[in-house]
Scaffold this active site. Structure first.
Site, PDB file in Angstrom:
ATOM      1  CG  ASP A   1      11.383 -51.316  48.403  1.00 31.38           C
ATOM      2  OD1 ASP A   1      10.240 -51.559  48.833  1.00 31.38           O
ATOM      3  OD2 ASP A   1      11.597 -50.948  47.226  1.00 31.38           O
TER       4      ASP A   1
ATOM      5  CG  HIS B   1       5.532 -59.474  44.303  1.00 34.88           C
ATOM      6  ND1 HIS B   1       4.250 -58.962  44.383  1.00 34.88           N
ATOM      7  CD2 HIS B   1       6.357 -58.403  44.207  1.00 34.88           C
ATOM      8  CE1 HIS B   1       4.306 -57.631  44.341  1.00 34.88           C
ATOM      9  NE2 HIS B   1       5.568 -57.276  44.236  1.00 34.88           N
TER      10      HIS B   1
END
Length: 346
Positions: free
Chosen positions: A247, A251
């Site tokens: 995962d 960002h």
């Protein structure tokens, strides 16, 4: 100096994003992993087989010349998804899974499913053809505490889904609770579960104790210590239904370090070093290969990789990459809060 040689691992849950971020992060996964299940939550999302084919080409273009990395494409399930298109994508070999996002559960999930009944015709087709459903297992009911959303999802959505379509192959993605581990263990071979690198290392104190630490904030959010220990026990068990899905979710720092920061941990550069530390700490280095390289391919009905990689343990701590540049900005790499002694040898 200790070494460990294993089959090359795969990542069964990866966010590569798009555009300049894709260009910056793709090689960090390709450096260690042979294959990865690519998440479809772009803007706009990857809904059709045509979308997936185009995204795959952009991923391949972002890799260095001669890279052997294989992106395994998924489709984003919506209430208007076309079962015929999904089946055609699966039959062509392009589509390896379909992703269920409850609407509003995580980054770019606004187009996700609000009413599970609306997608049952698609799920029935998937069950018939053997195409796995990857599930972000959290309810979005605002009355449910954020730390309880996984357990409530199992009760409200997953258990009824299993009763109604027991032949549907399901991946419980990024399980974060003992409830998730126990449910996976209670099911037959049609249910698997991915576990992230960071959920094996941090609990919710890492985010909240002593100040807000936005680079540990992800969804599902890290839980209390008892749940982290349950995840570790599952990962090191050798049990075939548990496998690695990092995962890794990059960002840009300004989107994390703000009043309403994005959810996601970027762990691709140091995942294998962190996992070697965890498995060594647990006295389970002999089971690292099962978790990273064998169990996932078995669930997805793919052969394990023939290529091997070697991890080497150094006596002195190694320098860890802290940031990945994206133009004039940067993405912060996951800090495991322990010294890194392991490295994948070139």
């Amino acid at each position: 100096m200790k070494t460990l040689t294993i089959r090359q691992p795969d990542d069964w849950h990866l966010h590569l994003r798009d555009g300049s971020v894709l260009q910056a992060v793709a090689e960090h996964s390709a450096a260690h992993f042979a294959r990865a299940i690519i998440m479809p939550n772009l803007v706009p999302p990857v809904v059709t087989t045509r979308d997936a084919a185009a995204y795959r080409e952009r991923i391949l273009a972002a890799l260095s010349e001669g890279s052997a990395f294989t992106p395994l494409m998924t489709l984003y399930l919506t209430e208007s998804s076309c079962a015929d298109d999904i089946e055609a994508g699966f039959r062509s070999g392009l589509i390896k899974a379909v992703k269920l996002y409850p609407a509003g559960a995580t980054t770019n999930s606004q187009s996700g499913v609000r009413n599970i009944e609306a997608v049952y015709p698609v799920l029935e087709r998937m069950a018939k053809i053997g195409l796995p459903l990857c599930v972000h297992g959290e309810v979005t009911d605002p009355a449910v505490d954020i730390f309880d959303r996984e357990a409530v999802f199992i009760e409200r959505v997953l258990q009824p889904l299993r009763r109604r379509l027991p032949e549907l192959r399901i991946v419980m993605e990024h399980v974060t609770t003992k409830d998730g581990v126990d449910f996976a263990l209670s099911q037959d071979e049609n249910v698997g579960a991915t576990i992230t690198t960071h959920h094996l290392i941090i609990n919710r104190n890492a985010i909240l104790a002593g100040g807000i630490r936005p680079h540990y904030y992800c969804l599902p959010v890290a839980k209390r210590e008892s749940h982290r220990l349950a995840l570790r026990a599952a990962a090191i068990s050798g049990e075939g239904r548990f496998f690695l899905g990092t995962d890794s979710a990059p960002h840009l720092d300004p989107l994390k370090e703000c009043a309403c920061g994005c959810a996601g941990v970027f762990n691709a550069p140091n995942t294998m070093a962190c996992l070697a530390h965890v498995f060594e700490e647990e006295g389970a280095l002999d089971r690292l290969e099962a978790f990273t390289s064998l169990n996932g391919p078995a669930f997805y009905r793919l052969p394990p990789n023939e290529k091997r990689i070697t991890l080497r343990r150094y006596d002195e701590p190694l320098e860890m990459e802290r940031k990945v540049s994206v133009g004039d900005e940067a993405i912060t790499v996951f800090d495991p809060m322990f010294p890194i002694h392991w490295k994948v040898e070139d």
